[in-house]
Each structure stands twice: as C-alpha cells, then as structure tokens.
Design an enzyme around this catalytic site. Structure first.
Site, PDB file in Angstrom:
ATOM      1  N   CYS A  79       0.844  -1.200   0.000  1.00 25.26           N
ATOM      2  CA  CYS A  79       0.000   0.000   0.000  1.00 25.26           C
ATOM      3  C   CYS A  79       0.884   1.258   0.000  1.00 25.26           C
ATOM      4  O   CYS A  79       1.621   1.488  -0.937  1.00 25.26           O
ATOM      5  CB  CYS A  79      -0.989  -0.041   1.156  1.00 25.26           C
ATOM      6  SG  CYS A  79      -2.351   1.150   0.966  1.00 25.26           S
ATOM      7  N   HIS A 180      -3.737  -4.817  -0.415  1.00 20.57           N
ATOM      8  CA  HIS A 180      -3.285  -5.409   0.841  1.00 20.57           C
ATOM      9  C   HIS A 180      -3.329  -6.930   0.737  1.00 20.57           C
ATOM     10  O   HIS A 180      -4.392  -7.532   0.914  1.00 20.57           O
ATOM     11  CB  HIS A 180      -4.182  -4.953   1.995  1.00 20.57           C
ATOM     12  CG  HIS A 180      -4.011  -3.524   2.375  1.00 20.57           C
ATOM     13  ND1 HIS A 180      -3.072  -3.106   3.292  1.00 20.57           N
ATOM     14  CD2 HIS A 180      -4.649  -2.401   1.955  1.00 20.57           C
ATOM     15  CE1 HIS A 180      -3.140  -1.792   3.428  1.00 20.57           C
ATOM     16  NE2 HIS A 180      -4.089  -1.340   2.626  1.00 20.57           N
ATOM     17  N   GLU A 182      -2.319  -9.031   2.846  1.00 17.84           N
ATOM     18  CA  GLU A 182      -2.674  -9.577   4.165  1.00 17.84           C
ATOM     19  C   GLU A 182      -4.169  -9.509   4.439  1.00 17.84           C
ATOM     20  O   GLU A 182      -4.655 -10.119   5.401  1.00 17.84           O
ATOM     21  CB  GLU A 182      -1.880  -8.850   5.258  1.00 17.84           C
ATOM     22  CG  GLU A 182      -2.396  -7.472   5.647  1.00 17.84           C
ATOM     23  CD  GLU A 182      -2.035  -6.362   4.666  1.00 17.84           C
ATOM     24  OE1 GLU A 182      -2.357  -5.196   4.972  1.00 17.84           O
ATOM     25  OE2 GLU A 182      -1.435  -6.648   3.613  1.00 17.84           O
TER      26      GLU A 182
END
Length: 209
Positions: A79, A180, A182
């Site tokens: 990001c 993202h 994750e």
C-alpha cells in the site's frame, strides 16, 4: 527471518498475523541492525506519503532502505509502503520517495468514489515468482486514493478503477503491492507464501557464498 518495518504508519498487526499464519519467521522492528540482519524486508504503510518519508528520515531508515533495495535482498512494499518505493509523490506536496522504482505517485481522478476501497479484479501482466498459484483475475482488497504512474515494464498486475491501477509492481528484488495481500484472503496468503519462498531462496544463496 523477515523484518516488518515498524515506523508508526503501518498496518503492522494484520501483516504480522498473516506471516504467522503462513509459518514465516519474522520480527517487527525499526532497528537498523535487525533489519540488516534479516533475510527479507516488508515495508507496510497507511497514511500520507510526506509524513511517512519524514518519519523514515527521522529514524534514519531512508539510506538503509535504499541500500537494501539496491542489494539482492527481497523487499516488499505494501500500500503506502509500495508508493514510497517510487521517485516522488504529488500527495499534499511534491515529495521525494526512496527512488528504488521509476515513477510518480499521483491522485486518482476518476468518476468513482475515492478512496478506491474494497475488492477489485487483478489482471496479471507477465510472470514472476510471486504469481505461483495465483490465478489471473483473482480479486484483491484495496484502500487507496493515489496510484503509481510508472513504466509498463515494471507492472505485473493491473486493476481497473476508471484508470489502469498498477496493483503489483516488481523490479529485481523489489516488489510492491498497492492492494493489501494480508487482507486479500487465500490469494493474498499465497502471494505472501511466495514472497517467503523468495526470501528463503535468497537466504540459501547467501549461505553458499
């Protein structure tokens, strides 16, 4: 060992939990010696580009990150962390970045809601190690208002949001995800596993020197 750089502007906990989930050895740190001793580096980030660069300067991490980027040690920006890898940003003011990747960070000017938030399709452009097990057209999770205006040759994943948003970029040992991983479910976990594999390969190459 993967070093997650903690400079006060990252989504540290979610990245940490993701690495724990995939069984990666990691450390959360802003200590230069620990980062240098690591086998790979993740630079997360949420917030404004100029503030992030100011903090990295204050913590004396800019030159170190540039040295890592110019070495062969794997470096992944996520990001804002991805945006910091570029030459400069137009966010709030013209601000120099780490200059590890060619390009400028510009504000999204599209007829859609800003920030670009939520799931979007990621179209693969070319093949890299982090694409292993990742299907073309997978959906990934974004939260951003700025995007990288950069050469096509470093773009390996694109999402459409009124403009072609470089979702994933890479050059040598340097990787950047605008989305993202994750927070992108199984696809994101697979990409992080692939990064873990790249780190392990680099570590093995160093042991044989």
């Amino acid at each position: 060992m993967i070093a997650i750089i903690d400079y006060g502007m990252g989504n540290i906990r979610s990245v940490e939990q993701a690495l724990k989930y995939i069984g990666a050895a990691y450390i959360v740190t802003s200590d230069k010696e620990e980062i240098f001793r690591s086998d790979g580096v993740i630079l997360p980030g949420v917030g404004a580009f100029p503030k992030a660069m100011d903090i990295l300067e204050e913590k004396d991490l800019v030159r170190m990150l540039q040295e890592i980027g110019r070495s062969r040690k794997p470096l992944l920006g996520i990001c804002l962390g991805m945006q910091l890898l570029f030459e400069k940003s137009e966010e709030l003011q013209d601000c120099n970045g780490l200059s590890l990747l060619p390009g400028v960070i510009r504000k999204l000017k599209v007829p859609y809601k800003i920030p670009h938030m939520g799931w979007n399709e990621l179209k693969k452009e070319g093949e890299i190690a982090l694409w292993n097990g990742v299907e073309d057209g997978s959906f990934v999770y974004y939260v951003h208002s700025y995007y990288a205006d950069c050469p096509n040759e470093i773009v390996y994943g694109i999402s459409d949001y009124g403009v072609k948003v470089p979702g994933f970029v890479a050059k040598g040992n340097i990787y950047g995800a605008q989305f993202h991983p994750e927070k992108s479910g199984d696809i994101g976990m697979q990409m992080l596993k692939n990064f873990k594999g790249v780190v392990e390969t680099w570590k093995s190459s160093q042991l044989s020197i």
